[in-house]
Design a protein around this motif. Structure first.
Motif, PDB file in Angstrom:
ATOM      1  N   PHE A   1     -26.615  36.412 -30.646  1.00 21.21           N
ATOM      2  CA  PHE A   1     -25.420  37.259 -30.663  1.00 21.21           C
ATOM      3  C   PHE A   1     -25.073  37.658 -32.097  1.00 21.21           C
TER       4      PHE A   1
ATOM      5  N   ASP B   1     -24.516  45.793 -30.055  1.00 20.40           N
ATOM      6  CA  ASP B   1     -24.460  44.830 -28.953  1.00 20.40           C
ATOM      7  C   ASP B   1     -24.470  45.542 -27.605  1.00 20.40           C
TER       8      ASP B   1
ATOM      9  N   SER C   1     -19.746  30.854 -26.823  1.00 21.18           N
ATOM     10  CA  SER C   1     -20.123  31.804 -27.874  1.00 21.18           C
ATOM     11  C   SER C   1     -19.210  31.750 -29.089  1.00 21.18           C
TER      12      SER C   1
ATOM     13  N   GLY D   1     -25.197  40.678 -22.565  1.00 24.04           N
ATOM     14  CA  GLY D   1     -23.805  41.012 -22.873  1.00 24.04           C
ATOM     15  C   GLY D   1     -23.094  41.613 -21.682  1.00 24.04           C
TER      16      GLY D   1
ATOM     17  N   GLY E   1     -24.464  31.688 -26.644  1.00 19.03           N
ATOM     18  CA  GLY E   1     -24.639  32.845 -27.504  1.00 19.03           C
ATOM     19  C   GLY E   1     -24.357  32.459 -28.946  1.00 19.03           C
TER      20      GLY E   1
ATOM     21  N   TYR F   1     -22.866  44.848 -25.000  1.00 15.76           N
ATOM     22  CA  TYR F   1     -21.558  45.014 -24.368  1.00 15.76           C
ATOM     23  C   TYR F   1     -20.814  46.250 -24.867  1.00 15.76           C
TER      24      TYR F   1
ATOM     25  N   SER G   1     -28.383  40.160 -27.898  1.00 15.12           N
ATOM     26  CA  SER G   1     -27.377  41.205 -27.663  1.00 15.12           C
ATOM     27  C   SER G   1     -27.771  42.513 -28.332  1.00 15.12           C
TER      28      SER G   1
END
Length: 400
Positions: free
Chosen positions: A173, A12, A314, A217, A338, A14, A203
């Protein structure tokens, strides 16, 4: 052995954004991440241990390749020194252990946070794919494709509804709980080809690069939780985390996560300063309509035009659920959705409910008191009681 993870980009976004912020501001933090299967009674998963060990051995041989580093360097919020760190990064096998703990699968990653935090998504993808490899048949894939066609039909139907002020937009996601890497790629390719007016990114950084999509993200719970154990007063950890993020990204990546100690406690810290600096908020637990109404009421109290902000949902979304939320909010604010398991593991089989969460930093417990029951992962009841007291979270709060 057929590797599950073939590229360190296959995680991902993030993870990279939090990783960079942690490397710059808290490079010495020691951390522990623990894998949990929330439906372990039905899915103990211990029969996968030998295969998981083999996959982790392979994961720890991988390095970021020059073309992968070039892609990351091309993202305007990724800094050159972080790319230099990734150039020499390699997972260390000594930092992660796998064992049978009284009949259930236990995986623990422990070591410097900037070395162990990235295990999470790869471990989840490995466990999920190994489990479903034993169940994959042509009929399962055919059912997945049939359901994907149905989803595309639902998306095309929404075009016939009355136009709302803000468009419907959703993102993939689904890395952590996907059926397989191959199926994940097929789903994302199909959505990008068939409904690009609604499907706005993924993501999965590898797929974003390969398919020329927007990588999506910002932050996850671990980023805020880490600040519970980095020297600031516990009452100030959310403000410290948000301020650190603002200083790191200076306007980029402006969606804040709200449920580490619940929405009410978050909004108490999310004052005019942060509300102006962040582009919006992400929902990941609790009743979503009530959450969204609280967010809009907060913006109204601060005299901020909600049409300039975005609410990102999400939490266990399906398209029908996303549509309901869109109809409720889209004339009042920008929305994003997401969607994970429903996109990348909807093939007619029962799914695993697996997570790998940060449990300790610098030898101290960290925790979240989310707005949904069952989403807490902390065995230290004394710390949980203290966290509730500091943030005035009642004992009967859903995440307590």
């Amino acid at each position: 052995m057929q590797p599950v993870i073939r590229s360190l980009l296959e995680t991902d976004l993030y993870k990279f954004t939090m990783w960079q912020a942690m490397l710059h501001r808290h490079p010495a933090v020691q951390a522990e991440y623990v894998f949990v299967c929330r439906n372990a009674r039905d899915y103990p998963l211990t029969h996968l241990i030998a295969e998981i060990e083999e996959q982790l051995d392979h994961l720890c041989t991988l390095r970021f390749q020059p073309d992968e580093l070039d892609y990351l360097a091309g993202l305007r919020f990724i800094k050159s020194d972080f790319v230099d760190f990734l150039r020499i990064f390699q997972f260390q096998r000594d930092f992660i252990t796998v064992r049978d703990n009284a009949g259930t699968l236990e995986i623990v990653a422990r070591g410097p946070q900037v070395h162990v935090m990235a295990f999470e998504i790869h471990v989840l993808a490995i466990v999920n794919e190994l489990y479903f490899r034993h169940l994959e048949t042509p009929q399962v894939i055919a059912e997945g494709r049939r359901r994907l066609v149905e989803k595309i039909g639902l998306l095309r139907d929404i075009a016939r509804e009355p136009k709302r002020r803000h468009p419907f937009e959703f993102f993939d996601f689904g890395v952590r709980r996907r059926f397989s890497g191959a199926w994940h790629r097929e789903v994302v390719q199909t959505l990008a080809r068939e409904v690009p007016q609604y499907f706005k990114g993924t993501s999965n950084v590898l797929l974003a690069r390969d398919l020329n999509l927007v990588p999506i993200g910002t932050m996850a719970h671990e980023y805020l939780q880490m600040h519970q154990a980095t020297g600031v007063r516990l009452r100030d950890f959310q403000k410290a985390a948000l301020e650190s993020w603002v200083q790191e990204y200076r306007g980029d990546l402006g969606i804040a996560l709200t449920d580490v100690v619940g929405m009410d406690a978050f909004l108490a810290d999310f004052d005019l300063y942060f509300a102006k600096l962040f582009d919006g908020l992400r929902h990941d637990s609790g009743e979503p309509v009530a959450w969204g109404e609280k967010a809009l009421a907060h913006y109204a109290k601060l005299r901020i035009d909600p049409h300039t902000k975005r609410l990102v949902f999400s939490d266990s979304l399906t398209l029908p659920k996303a549509f309901r939320l869109y109809r409720h909010f889209a004339d009042r604010t920008q929305c994003g959705f997401g969607i994970g398991t429903y996109l990348t593991n909807d093939v007619g089989l029962h799914t695993l409910h697996i997570v790998m969460k940060l449990t300790q930093c610098n030898g101290q417990p960290v925790a979240k008191l989310s707005d949904s029951p069952g989403k807490i992962l902390c065995e230290d009841q004394t710390f949980l009681a203290y966290l509730r007291q500091v943030f005035n979270v009642p004992v009967d709060h859903p995440g307590s």
